[in-house]
Design a protein around this motif. Structure first.
Motif, PDB file in Angstrom:
ATOM      1  N   LEU A 182       0.689  -1.276   0.117  1.00 55.55           N
ATOM      2  CA  LEU A 182       0.038  -0.157  -0.026  1.00 55.55           C
ATOM      3  C   LEU A 182       1.060   1.247   0.084  1.00 55.55           C
ATOM      4  O   LEU A 182       0.506   2.324  -0.726  1.00 55.55           O
ATOM      5  CB  LEU A 182      -1.025   0.055   1.197  1.00 55.55           C
ATOM      6  CG  LEU A 182      -1.887   1.302   1.469  1.00 55.55           C
ATOM      7  CD1 LEU A 182      -2.593   1.377   0.159  1.00 55.55           C
ATOM      8  CD2 LEU A 182      -2.709   1.035   2.779  1.00 55.55           C
ATOM      9  N   VAL A 183       1.992   1.007   0.810  1.00 54.65           N
ATOM     10  CA  VAL A 183       2.760   2.348   1.046  1.00 54.65           C
ATOM     11  C   VAL A 183       3.340   2.616  -0.511  1.00 54.65           C
ATOM     12  O   VAL A 183       3.522   3.731  -0.993  1.00 54.65           O
ATOM     13  CB  VAL A 183       4.009   1.950   1.940  1.00 54.65           C
ATOM     14  CG1 VAL A 183       5.109   3.282   1.641  1.00 54.65           C
ATOM     15  CG2 VAL A 183       3.514   2.277   3.105  1.00 54.65           C
ATOM     16  N   SER A 184       3.972   1.492  -1.333  1.00 59.90           N
ATOM     17  CA  SER A 184       4.242   1.828  -2.561  1.00 59.90           C
ATOM     18  C   SER A 184       3.216   2.261  -3.585  1.00 59.90           C
ATOM     19  O   SER A 184       3.715   3.195  -4.408  1.00 59.90           O
ATOM     20  CB  SER A 184       4.927   0.381  -2.957  1.00 59.90           C
ATOM     21  OG  SER A 184       6.016  -0.076  -2.451  1.00 59.90           O
ATOM     22  N   ARG A 185       2.165   1.936  -3.524  1.00 59.74           N
ATOM     23  CA  ARG A 185       0.959   2.311  -4.440  1.00 59.74           C
ATOM     24  C   ARG A 185       0.693   3.649  -4.046  1.00 59.74           C
ATOM     25  O   ARG A 185       0.519   4.666  -4.837  1.00 59.74           O
ATOM     26  CB  ARG A 185      -0.187   1.409  -4.177  1.00 59.74           C
ATOM     27  CG  ARG A 185      -1.398   2.008  -4.780  1.00 59.74           C
ATOM     28  CD  ARG A 185      -1.230   1.904  -6.116  1.00 59.74           C
ATOM     29  NE  ARG A 185      -2.539   2.380  -7.021  1.00 59.74           N
ATOM     30  CZ  ARG A 185      -2.677   2.823  -8.296  1.00 59.74           C
ATOM     31  NH1 ARG A 185      -1.397   2.948  -9.049  1.00 59.74           N
ATOM     32  NH2 ARG A 185      -3.568   3.101  -8.821  1.00 59.74           N
ATOM     33  N   LEU A 186       0.757   4.129  -2.746  1.00 65.65           N
ATOM     34  CA  LEU A 186       0.325   5.646  -2.418  1.00 65.65           C
ATOM     35  C   LEU A 186       1.530   6.491  -2.868  1.00 65.65           C
ATOM     36  O   LEU A 186       1.192   7.575  -3.128  1.00 65.65           O
ATOM     37  CB  LEU A 186       0.227   5.714  -0.920  1.00 65.65           C
ATOM     38  CG  LEU A 186      -1.089   5.259  -0.365  1.00 65.65           C
ATOM     39  CD1 LEU A 186      -0.879   4.956   1.476  1.00 65.65           C
ATOM     40  CD2 LEU A 186      -2.117   5.944  -0.624  1.00 65.65           C
ATOM     41  N   ASP A 187       2.859   6.245  -2.822  1.00 69.14           N
ATOM     42  CA  ASP A 187       3.782   6.793  -3.291  1.00 69.14           C
ATOM     43  C   ASP A 187       3.682   7.303  -4.849  1.00 69.14           C
ATOM     44  O   ASP A 187       3.803   8.209  -5.282  1.00 69.14           O
ATOM     45  CB  ASP A 187       5.199   5.930  -3.220  1.00 69.14           C
ATOM     46  CG  ASP A 187       5.456   6.162  -1.881  1.00 69.14           C
ATOM     47  OD1 ASP A 187       5.384   6.968  -0.917  1.00 69.14           O
ATOM     48  OD2 ASP A 187       6.446   5.080  -1.330  1.00 69.14           O
ATOM     49  N   ALA A 188       3.234   6.078  -5.616  1.00 66.76           N
ATOM     50  CA  ALA A 188       2.924   6.426  -6.887  1.00 66.76           C
ATOM     51  C   ALA A 188       1.690   7.265  -7.320  1.00 66.76           C
ATOM     52  O   ALA A 188       1.797   8.157  -8.066  1.00 66.76           O
ATOM     53  CB  ALA A 188       2.634   4.946  -7.575  1.00 66.76           C
ATOM     54  N   LEU A 189       0.790   7.317  -6.236  1.00 63.56           N
ATOM     55  CA  LEU A 189      -0.553   7.991  -6.358  1.00 63.56           C
ATOM     56  C   LEU A 189      -0.015   9.474  -6.060  1.00 63.56           C
ATOM     57  O   LEU A 189      -0.314  10.577  -6.563  1.00 63.56           O
ATOM     58  CB  LEU A 189      -1.603   7.618  -5.453  1.00 63.56           C
ATOM     59  CG  LEU A 189      -2.296   6.169  -5.775  1.00 63.56           C
ATOM     60  CD1 LEU A 189      -3.239   5.702  -4.892  1.00 63.56           C
ATOM     61  CD2 LEU A 189      -3.024   6.380  -7.249  1.00 63.56           C
TER      62      LEU A 189
END
Length: 238
Positions: free
Chosen positions: A224-231
């Protein structure tokens, strides 16, 4: 592509080729080593990649298509299937992919395809999982959050508008953060504050889960952290 990926028209064409070609002898398969009866041969040998390219170019020129590669045909096949609603798992099997990231390159999905596939998968998941727990008697954790919800000995998920707590015996919610990972999810700079706060908590939850020995939970939060970084990066450049 295996036989299960061939339709009746292709099977009819294969049968015609088999019936009219000259008889051959089984040859050793380059991957398995087992004797195999290859469909296309030349003077008793397997066709080389150069021979396939040459014949494909000849056929393309005859059809007035110009230069065509084998990979272009594969790409067209995969894109047409996924736009028609085939699932990512089925596409992976058809193309022989071992990673979903390989198949996602073909996922130029229409909005209607995304919605239909999402609803189909969600309904199927609900039927397998059963009704979600409701009521305080099934989730007796309201009295263990005095030290802060992120420190509670529970399965925790940080959501954009709040958080979720589940008893360890329940495991993580199968719907937790499903929207953030959905390809149809969009955000913008007005939500940067919410995304940043969610990222901070997700990072803390990953460390908390790792300390408790919940390796899968820790990986779930890190994803989730990685996905939030991308967002967040997308929102900042939008």
């Amino acid at each position: 592509i295996g036989r299960h990926a061939l339709d009746e028209e292709v099977l009819t064409l294969v049968d015609r080729i088999t019936a009219t070609r000259s008889p051959g002898r089984p040859m050793r398969h380059p991957r398995t080593g087992a004797p195999a009866d290859f469909l296309f041969t030349h003077h008793g040998k397997r066709l080389s990649q150069n021979a396939v390219r040459s014949e494909l170019n000849r056929a393309a020129e005859t059809a007035g298509l110009g230069h065509v590669t084998q990979h272009q045909l594969r790409h067209t096949y995969a894109t047409a299937l996924i736009n028609a609603g085939v699932s990512l798992q089925a596409l992976m099997a058809l193309l022989g992919h071992v990673s979903s990231q390989m198949s996602l390159r073909y996922a130029h999905l229409f909005d209607s395809t995304v919605r239909t596939e999402y609803e189909r998968a969600l309904n199927l998941a609900k039927s397998h999982i059963g009704p979600m727990p409701t009521g305080r008697t099934q989730l007796p954790i309201t009295d263990i959050t005095d030290g802060g919800w992120k420190d509670a000995p529970a399965i925790k998920s940080r959501l954009a508008g709040g958080y979720c707590l589940r008893a360890p015996a329940q495991g993580s919610c199968p719907y937790a953060n499903i929207c953030e990972h959905c390809p149809s999810f969009h955000t913008d700079a007005t939500h940067l504050g919410v995304l940043a706060a969610q990222r901070v908590d997700a990072h803390d939850l990953a460390e908390d889960a790792e300390k408790r020995g919940w390796i899968d939970e820790a990986e779930r939060h890190r994803t989730l952290v990685s996905r939030l970084d991308a967002l967040i990066a997308q929102s900042e450049t939008a």
